[in-house]
Design a protein around this motif. Structure first.
Motif, PDB file in Angstrom:
ATOM      1  N   ALA A  62       1.120  -1.213  -0.068  1.00 33.50           N
ATOM      2  CA  ALA A  62       0.067  -0.500  -0.052  1.00 33.50           C
ATOM      3  C   ALA A  62       0.721   1.803   0.130  1.00 33.50           C
ATOM      4  CB  ALA A  62      -1.443  -0.449   1.526  1.00 33.50           C
ATOM      5  N   TYR A  63       2.218   1.108   0.289  1.00 30.98           N
ATOM      6  CA  TYR A  63       2.851   2.093   0.649  1.00 30.98           C
ATOM      7  C   TYR A  63       3.568   2.660  -0.788  1.00 30.98           C
ATOM      8  CZ  TYR A  63       7.353   5.024   1.580  1.00 30.98           C
ATOM      9  OH  TYR A  63       7.951   5.706   1.105  1.00 30.98           O
ATOM     10  N   SER A  64       3.656   1.749  -0.901  1.00 34.61           N
ATOM     11  CA  SER A  64       4.016   1.724  -2.303  1.00 34.61           C
ATOM     12  C   SER A  64       3.633   2.327  -3.598  1.00 34.61           C
ATOM     13  CB  SER A  64       4.809  -0.432  -2.803  1.00 34.61           C
ATOM     14  OG  SER A  64       5.674  -0.739  -2.341  1.00 34.61           O
ATOM     15  N   LEU A  65       2.211   2.013  -3.002  1.00 28.07           N
ATOM     16  CA  LEU A  65       1.749   2.879  -4.087  1.00 28.07           C
ATOM     17  C   LEU A  65       1.839   5.032  -4.392  1.00 28.07           C
ATOM     18  CD1 LEU A  65      -1.393   0.987  -3.931  1.00 28.07           C
ATOM     19  CD2 LEU A  65      -0.272   1.215  -5.237  1.00 28.07           C
ATOM     20  N   VAL A  66       1.785   5.424  -3.502  1.00 29.56           N
ATOM     21  CA  VAL A  66       2.560   6.450  -3.202  1.00 29.56           C
ATOM     22  C   VAL A  66       4.064   6.591  -4.014  1.00 29.56           C
ATOM     23  CG1 VAL A  66       1.328   6.567  -1.119  1.00 29.56           C
ATOM     24  CG2 VAL A  66       3.922   6.771  -1.268  1.00 29.56           C
ATOM     25  N   LEU A  67       4.640   6.160  -3.794  1.00 29.61           N
ATOM     26  CA  LEU A  67       5.914   6.084  -4.483  1.00 29.61           C
ATOM     27  C   LEU A  67       5.790   6.044  -6.158  1.00 29.61           C
ATOM     28  CD1 LEU A  67       8.217   3.400  -2.405  1.00 29.61           C
ATOM     29  CD2 LEU A  67       7.708   6.532  -2.299  1.00 29.61           C
ATOM     30  N   ILE A  68       5.187   5.212  -6.460  1.00 29.65           N
ATOM     31  CA  ILE A  68       4.728   5.454  -8.269  1.00 29.65           C
ATOM     32  C   ILE A  68       4.899   6.704  -9.227  1.00 29.65           C
ATOM     33  CG2 ILE A  68       2.876   4.708  -9.866  1.00 29.65           C
ATOM     34  CD1 ILE A  68       2.016   2.201  -8.257  1.00 29.65           C
ATOM     35  N   PRO A  69       4.026   7.366  -8.620  1.00 28.26           N
ATOM     36  CA  PRO A  69       4.917   8.584  -9.761  1.00 28.26           C
ATOM     37  C   PRO A  69       6.094   9.702 -10.030  1.00 28.26           C
ATOM     38  CG  PRO A  69       2.368   9.358  -8.202  1.00 28.26           C
ATOM     39  CD  PRO A  69       3.524   8.339  -7.791  1.00 28.26           C
ATOM     40  N   LYS A  70       7.236   8.783  -7.809  1.00 29.58           N
ATOM     41  CA  LYS A  70       8.123   9.786  -8.257  1.00 29.58           C
ATOM     42  C   LYS A  70       9.767   8.621  -9.095  1.00 29.58           C
ATOM     43  CE  LYS A  70       6.763  11.324  -3.318  1.00 29.58           C
ATOM     44  NZ  LYS A  70       7.167  10.970  -2.090  1.00 29.58           N
ATOM     45  N   ALA A  71       8.896   7.861  -9.140  1.00 29.51           N
ATOM     46  CA  ALA A  71       9.947   6.753  -9.873  1.00 29.51           C
ATOM     47  C   ALA A  71       9.490   6.559 -11.633  1.00 29.51           C
ATOM     48  CB  ALA A  71       9.307   4.728  -9.747  1.00 29.51           C
ATOM     49  N   LYS A  72      11.318   5.486 -11.854  1.00 35.97           N
ATOM     50  CA  LYS A  72      11.058   6.690 -13.760  1.00 35.97           C
ATOM     51  C   LYS A  72      10.878   5.736 -14.218  1.00 35.97           C
ATOM     52  CE  LYS A  72      16.045   7.881 -12.701  1.00 35.97           C
ATOM     53  NZ  LYS A  72      18.007   7.160 -12.568  1.00 35.97           N
ATOM     54  N   PRO A  73      10.606   5.958 -15.169  1.00 37.99           N
ATOM     55  CA  PRO A  73       9.396   5.065 -15.890  1.00 37.99           C
ATOM     56  C   PRO A  73       9.263   3.510 -16.557  1.00 37.99           C
ATOM     57  CG  PRO A  73       9.386   7.184 -17.059  1.00 37.99           C
ATOM     58  CD  PRO A  73      10.790   7.531 -16.012  1.00 37.99           C
ATOM     59  N   LEU A  74      11.349   3.710 -16.455  1.00 44.18           N
ATOM     60  CA  LEU A  74      11.922   2.499 -16.792  1.00 44.18           C
ATOM     61  C   LEU A  74      11.660   1.064 -15.606  1.00 44.18           C
ATOM     62  CD1 LEU A  74      15.422   3.025 -18.651  1.00 44.18           C
ATOM     63  CD2 LEU A  74      13.347   1.553 -19.013  1.00 44.18           C
ATOM     64  N   THR A  75      11.398   2.143 -14.647  1.00 47.12           N
ATOM     65  CA  THR A  75      11.997   1.394 -13.214  1.00 47.12           C
ATOM     66  C   THR A  75      10.097   1.110 -12.905  1.00 47.12           C
ATOM     67  OG1 THR A  75      13.271   3.142 -12.310  1.00 47.12           O
ATOM     68  CG2 THR A  75      11.260   1.619 -10.341  1.00 47.12           C
ATOM     69  N   LEU A  76       9.174   1.064 -13.123  1.00 49.04           N
ATOM     70  CA  LEU A  76       7.352   1.105 -13.780  1.00 49.04           C
ATOM     71  C   LEU A  76       7.740  -0.334 -15.050  1.00 49.04           C
ATOM     72  CD1 LEU A  76       6.170   4.372 -13.398  1.00 49.04           C
ATOM     73  CD2 LEU A  76       6.643   2.627 -11.301  1.00 49.04           C
ATOM     74  N   LEU A  77       8.238  -0.269 -16.076  1.00 45.13           N
ATOM     75  CA  LEU A  77       8.193  -1.157 -16.776  1.00 45.13           C
ATOM     76  C   LEU A  77       9.265  -2.530 -16.207  1.00 45.13           C
ATOM     77  CD1 LEU A  77       9.321   0.649 -19.897  1.00 45.13           C
ATOM     78  CD2 LEU A  77       7.125  -0.267 -19.168  1.00 45.13           C
ATOM     79  N   TRP A  78       9.929  -2.222 -15.164  1.00 41.24           N
ATOM     80  CA  TRP A  78      10.685  -3.546 -15.707  1.00 41.24           C
ATOM     81  C   TRP A  78      10.335  -3.909 -13.562  1.00 41.24           C
ATOM     82  CZ3 TRP A  78      14.268  -7.044 -14.899  1.00 41.24           C
ATOM     83  CH2 TRP A  78      15.203  -7.077 -14.365  1.00 41.24           C
ATOM     84  N   ALA A  79       9.400  -3.633 -12.942  1.00 38.90           N
ATOM     85  CA  ALA A  79       8.399  -3.882 -12.157  1.00 38.90           C
ATOM     86  C   ALA A  79       7.402  -4.751 -13.033  1.00 38.90           C
ATOM     87  CB  ALA A  79       7.401  -2.858 -11.451  1.00 38.90           C
ATOM     88  N   TYR A  80       7.015  -4.405 -13.915  1.00 37.17           N
ATOM     89  CA  TYR A  80       6.023  -5.026 -14.791  1.00 37.17           C
ATOM     90  C   TYR A  80       6.672  -6.592 -15.532  1.00 37.17           C
ATOM     91  CZ  TYR A  80       1.745  -6.732 -18.209  1.00 37.17           C
ATOM     92  OH  TYR A  80       1.069  -7.282 -18.521  1.00 37.17           O
ATOM     93  N   PHE A  81       8.291  -5.991 -15.658  1.00 36.98           N
ATOM     94  CA  PHE A  81       8.118  -7.485 -16.190  1.00 36.98           C
ATOM     95  C   PHE A  81       8.780  -8.491 -15.411  1.00 36.98           C
ATOM     96  CE2 PHE A  81      12.436  -9.700 -17.282  1.00 36.98           C
ATOM     97  CZ  PHE A  81      12.077 -10.150 -17.984  1.00 36.98           C
ATOM     98  N   CYS A  82       9.194  -7.963 -14.612  1.00 34.88           N
ATOM     99  CA  CYS A  82       9.685  -8.848 -13.052  1.00 34.88           C
ATOM    100  C   CYS A  82       8.170  -9.721 -12.979  1.00 34.88           C
ATOM    101  CB  CYS A  82       9.905  -8.541 -11.146  1.00 34.88           C
ATOM    102  SG  CYS A  82      12.138  -7.955 -12.173  1.00 34.88           S
TER     103      CYS A  82
END
Length: 331
Positions: A62-82
């Motif tokens: 739940a806390y991780s959700l607030v970090l999404i706007p602060k993260a780099k797009p590549l990090t979000l793509l990497w998380a989805y790949f994982c």
């Protein structure tokens, strides 16, 4: 449970063969609070360590959700790949390959799926497959590890928060798991499971964004490890809960598992559950082949590469006959 496939060699042009014959400690038991009794009046034993760990995990997600706007797009793509790798370790690996033997995989593919399964952290392949075979053979009885007759919460997560029902243990001991014991990949993963989970589920997903494109280690850990892991867990659990309660039953109206396309989307193809329980040997776990079924896409692609063979399928005539005989008329 289907019998293990016999070796038929390489399948020309990767066509599927039609089948012509019909982790955490203390998983399963009951989800009622202390002082109440579960199935058959048995007093339930809550595993408080699991309760605390699961609570912390979901709070972290739940806390991780607030970090999404602060993260780099590549990090979000990497998380989805994982997430996709995690899901494949369960769906194509522990489920369709090792639990049901619905296709054969060569050594490189088995190693890949075992590593992906460690990323999933849902008990090692041996235990996952053994419990899943019990789930099919004793579906919705006390010997079913996540018996859906005990409610949504129990079948979703509650079974992991209490001790196993004695029937799960007793019946599980009588299952044939010789194929799992004979697979060196399964046994290697089981032997080094804790180490592989630490590396694959938490360390590697967090280190890659930090080391390669300079994401903060904090964001990397919470998004690619904690949030990804939690979403993957719940995607798998929805097959045990929602797909046993919500949806139609076009193949067998006498069993609880349902067709649930929304679960199929979240579990990359595992939501066509009425079909799967009717034809558990089918490698696609669905009549619809590639539709809404990324796991089937993956297995078919591995076949094109020569890493997968001997895919089992229910024949069209078998499917139509079963619909006519036991279906609910919805398809």
């Amino acid at each position: 449970m289907p019998a293990p496939a016999t070796d038929a060699g390489q399948v020309p042009f990767c066509e599927a063969k039609e089948e012509t014959r019909a982790g955490l400690e203390g998983s399963a038991g009951g989800a009622d609070p202390p002082g109440r009794r579960g199935a058959r009046g048995r007093r339930l034993h809550i595993v408080w360590r699991n309760v605390v760990l699961m609570s912390l995990l979901h709070l972290g997600a739940a806390y991780s959700l607030v970090l999404i706007p602060k993260a780099k797009p590549l990090t979000l793509l990497w998380a989805y790949f994982c997430f996709l790798l995690t899901a494949l370790g369960v769906t194509a690996g522990a489920h369709r390959l090792w639990s049901h033997r619905s296709y054969k995989a060569k050594l490189p593919l088995r190693i890949f799926l075992a590593a992906a399964n460690s990323m999933a952290f849902q008990n090692d392949i041996f235990e996952w497959a053994r419990d899943h075979r019990a789930h099919h053979k004793y579906s919705e009885t006390d010997a079913d590890p996540h018996n859906a007759r005990r409610g949504f919460f129990f079948s979703h997560i509650g079974w992991l928060l209490v001790r196993k029902h004695p029937d799960v243990i007793e019946k599980g001991r009588n299952l044939d798991v010789t194929d799992l014991l004979a697979d060196p990949v399964v046994q290697f993963q089981r032997k080094y499971y804790k180490t592989s989970v630490v590396l694959m589920c938490f360390v590697v997903p967090a280190l890659v964004p930090w080391y390669i494109w300079g994401e903060s280690l904090w964001n990397s850990y919470f998004l690619a490890s904690i949030l990804r892991y939690t979403i993957a867990l719940n995607g798998t659990w929805l097959v045990n809960s929602a797909a046993h309660m919500y949806g139609n039953r076009p193949y067998d109206r006498h069993i609880s598992p349902r067709q649930n396309p929304l679960v199929a989307l979240g579990a990359i193809g595992e939501g066509f559950h009425n079909y799967h329980h009717t034809f558990p040997f089918d490698y696609s776990a669905s009549e619809f082949g590639l539709n809404f079924n990324p796991t089937t896409w993956f297995i078919d692609f591995m076949c094109l590469l020569g890493l997968a063979t001997d895919r089992k399928r229910a024949t069209k005539s078998m499917i139509e006959a079963r619909k006519a005989k036991t279906g609910d008329g919805s398809a």
